[in-house]
Scaffold this motif. Structure first.
Motif, PDB file in Angstrom:
ATOM      1  N   VAL A 591       0.845  -1.186   0.000  1.00 45.79           N
ATOM      2  CA  VAL A 591       0.000   0.000   0.000  1.00 45.79           C
ATOM      3  C   VAL A 591       0.888   1.246   0.000  1.00 45.79           C
ATOM      4  N   PRO A 592       0.538   2.258  -0.825  1.00 39.04           N
ATOM      5  CA  PRO A 592       1.276   3.527  -0.775  1.00 39.04           C
ATOM      6  C   PRO A 592       0.581   4.519   0.164  1.00 39.04           C
ATOM      7  N   LEU A 593       1.349   5.239   0.953  1.00 35.37           N
ATOM      8  CA  LEU A 593       0.847   6.314   1.809  1.00 35.37           C
ATOM      9  C   LEU A 593       1.600   7.582   1.426  1.00 35.37           C
ATOM     10  N   ARG A 594       0.873   8.680   1.268  1.00 39.48           N
ATOM     11  CA  ARG A 594       1.529   9.896   0.805  1.00 39.48           C
ATOM     12  C   ARG A 594       1.178  11.074   1.720  1.00 39.48           C
ATOM     13  N   TRP A 595       2.195  11.914   2.001  1.00 36.71           N
ATOM     14  CA  TRP A 595       1.984  13.142   2.770  1.00 36.71           C
ATOM     15  C   TRP A 595       2.462  14.320   1.930  1.00 36.71           C
ATOM     16  N   PHE A 596       1.559  15.286   1.720  1.00 36.56           N
ATOM     17  CA  PHE A 596       1.844  16.429   0.860  1.00 36.56           C
ATOM     18  C   PHE A 596       2.263  17.671   1.650  1.00 36.56           C
ATOM     19  N   GLY A 597       2.771  17.474   2.870  1.00 38.46           N
ATOM     20  CA  GLY A 597       3.225  18.620   3.641  1.00 38.46           C
ATOM     21  C   GLY A 597       2.088  19.490   4.138  1.00 38.46           C
ATOM     22  N   LYS A 598       0.940  18.862   4.427  1.00 40.96           N
ATOM     23  CA  LYS A 598      -0.218  19.602   4.924  1.00 40.96           C
ATOM     24  C   LYS A 598      -0.724  18.951   6.202  1.00 40.96           C
TER      25      LYS A 598
END
Length: 629
Positions: A591-598
């Motif tokens: 599974v991919p988890l992404r954080w966009f700096g928010k």
């Protein structure tokens, strides 16, 4: 007479009568399929106030009616060889360009009363709506004939009801949901090997009640004129293209190519209107069906609107090979009596515009790739120009009889044995598509795929193979240069930078019609044995102003050895939690988890060092990431 003689006589009588009985049944079925349309056209007040199913174009109903027996025609109220609205629509206005004559009525007692809400601003006694239609029609003429180089429609000057060079448009009360139609005249014009038809067009006397056009009714007029006038032009190139046999003796008509290419033409003429978006839900979830799929009933069913959503096929042809290919295809359609678009015309057109470099199997499988990358799968700058607006995309699952079934078959565990792959609800018809999605996370270094079309070698299978990283939509899609066929076994290697491998089986034999063609396949066991949970992440520095998504976001990839709940939490240096996300992962999956700096409120965080914690069930991993605004 002996018993044997009686039996023989009965058998001979059956041989004689059976074709006639079958033909009569086909005639009755064809009549019943178009009767609701003519009821609605002839009595629009019957369903006044109801939200009726959209009928994009009435032309197919008239094409079907003209091959019925006189008794059925009369029952429908269909009159061939006349202009039935000529007497009641007694007012006329010739377009400024001299190409069209607009027929209308301003009688308050008529259901065809022209829309007068636009007024008569130049006080010339002609309602502005008629002048607006005339200017639109002139503009369409210039585009279709002047710019794109199509031949003008057959001149009706030699018919008893035409007036020669001007094409007739009648503004009538069509009722809600019916855009317009182009009715061919009788008799046909035979010009050597070509059969042509003169025609006339009917438009609505208003469109403000059409769903989606309440605030922009003139745009509905624009796309309808562009669509219907292209039908008039098509009748010059090949009036027999809708016929399902060479002599047009078969009752059933199938104008699928006429309709989808007319959708292309309206989009080509008025790119900003995008009327065809409304028909994509009747196409993308049904791409396993043949491109030839067409029906005139029941109104609103996917089969009646499928060909309008399938307008994306000529849009693909135009964007991929240039606009000229559509005209070339129509020129080649006219060289053969009866329907031959898929049978030969498009192959010849492809040969002309590519110098023989591209054939139909290549173009068709390429089109299948374009169909996949729409809506949330869109790859910017690749495939359809308006792909992000194509909704819905080809679905992962589809509902049948209240239950959900896989539509795109998804695999992440290997090996896959042939006996595991035969049970499926959506095998493709000829010129339909299937999609097989193989996740690469648990594969070692190669995907070995074997294909077996269980129907035998008669069917012309083609398999296109692509690979991509679903986490990075701006990266290119890898395309296997080779098209694979039935009984093939092939390998896909060097896919470390891709998350998915897609195999697209399709059939490209024009002789196949609507068969449901089964197949089986296998994938060898080259999977990685996962003995512990794995967590990968990057980059360690996020630059929020960077245009590349991969540089302005943190991507964490988690692969698990057993079913797990994965949590990602982000903290400030002062241990204040600002962001969290949780996902479930199946055994041996990724599974991919992404954080966009928010933060959790969607607000960008300040520059600085942040602490990221990943928890897989009871296992933790913590690391730091630098954010730069």
């Amino acid at each position: 007479m002996t018993f044997r003689s009686i039996v023989l006589a009965v058998a001979l009588l059956a041989v004689v009568l059976l074709p006639a009985v079958c033909f009569a049944d086909e005639m009755a079925d064809a009549y019943q399929s178009i009767k609701p349309f003519f009821d609605r056209l002839n009595n629009p007040s019957v369903s006044a106030g109801d939200r009726l199913p959209i009928i994009k174009c009435g032309t197919p109903y008239f094409l079907q009616a003209r091959v019925l027996s006189p008794e059925y025609r009369q029952a429908l109220g269909y009159t061939a060889g006349t202009r039935p609205y000529m007497q009641e629509l007694s007012k006329q206005f010739d377009s400024p360009g001299g190409h069209f004559r607009i027929h209308y009525t301003d009688s308050l007692e008529s259901r065809h009363l022209i829309d007068t809400t636009y007024g008569d601003h130049n006080s010339n006694g002609v309602p502005d709506y008629a002048e607006i239609v005339a200017r639109i029609a002139d503009s369409v003429w210039v585009h279709h004939i002047g710019t794109l180089g199509y031949h003008e429609p057959p001149n009706d000057g030699e018919t008893p009801y035409g007036d020669g060079p001007r094409y007739d448009i009648f503004l009538i009360g069509l009722g809600e949901g019916l855009y317009g139609f182009t009715q061919p005249d009788e008799p046909a014009i035979v010009d050597g090997t070509h059969v042509r038809l003169t025609s006339w067009m009917a438009l609505g006397n208003h469109y403000e009640n059409f769903q989606g056009y309440e605030q922009r009714p003139i745009e509905a007029v624009q796309v309808t004129v562009a669509h219907e006038f292209f039908h008039a032009i098509q009748f010059w190139y090949d009036a027999k293209e809708p016929c399902t046999d060479a002599n047009c003796t078969d009752v059933k008509q199938n104008p699928y190519w006429m309709e989808m290419s007319a959708v292309w033409m309206e989009e080509e003429t008025y790119d900003n209107v995008n009327d065809y978006y409304g028909y994509l839900p009747y196409y993308f979830p049904y791409v396993q069906h043949s491109l030839r799929s067409f029906a005139t009933s029941p109104p609103g069913d996917w089969k009646t609107l499928y060909c309008y959503g399938a307008g994306v096929f000529p849009i693909y042809l135009s964007q991929r090979f240039g606009k000229e290919i559509i005209k070339k295809a129509w020129e080649y359609c006219g060289e053969v009596s009866g329907s031959n678009f898929l049978e030969s015309a498009i192959q010849a057109a492809l040969h002309d515009v590519t110098g023989g470099q591209v054939d139909l199997p290549y173009a068709w499988t390429d089109y299948g790739r374009w169909l996949y990358f729409t809506e949330t799968r869109t790859r910017p700058g690749q495939f359809f120009e308006e792909a992000a607006n194509y909704k819905p995309m080809i679905p992962m699952n589809f509902e049948l009889a209240g239950e959900m079934y896989p539509y795109i078959r998804l695999y992440s565990s290997y090996p896959i044995k042939p006996n595991q792959t035969g049970g499926y609800n959506f095998f493709p018809d000829g010129f339909g598509f299937n999609y097989l999605d193989f996740k690469t996370a648990s594969l070692d270094s190669v995907l070995t795929f074997g294909f077996d079309g269980t129907s035998g070698n008669y069917f012309d299978w083609r398999l296109s193979v692509i690979a991509f990283d679903q986490n990075y939509p701006t990266t290119p899609v890898w395309v296997d240069a080779e098209l694979h066929g039935d009984k093939d076994t092939f390998e896909v290697k060097n896919f470390n930078s891709y998350s998915d491998i897609i195999v697209i089986p399709t059939l490209v034999n024009p002789d196949l019609k609507f068969l449901n063609n089964q197949y089986r396949f296998s994938v060898d066991d080259t999977s990685i044995v996962i003995t512990e949970n794995r967590i990968a992440y990057g980059p360690s520095k996020i630059i929020l102003s960077d245009p590349q998504e991969s540089n302005r976001s943190l991507l964490v990839t988690v692969r698990v050895v057993e079913d797990a709940t994965v949590d990602m939490k982000v903290y400030t240096a002062a241990a204040e939690r600002i962001f969290s996300v949780q996902k479930h992962v199946d055994k041996n999956d990724e599974v991919p988890l992404r954080w966009f700096g928010k933060n959790d409120h969607g607000e960008e965080v300040s520059s600085g060092v942040y602490i990221v914690q990943i928890r897989v069930n009871n296992d933790d991993k913590t690391f730091k990431v630098l954010v730069i605004r």
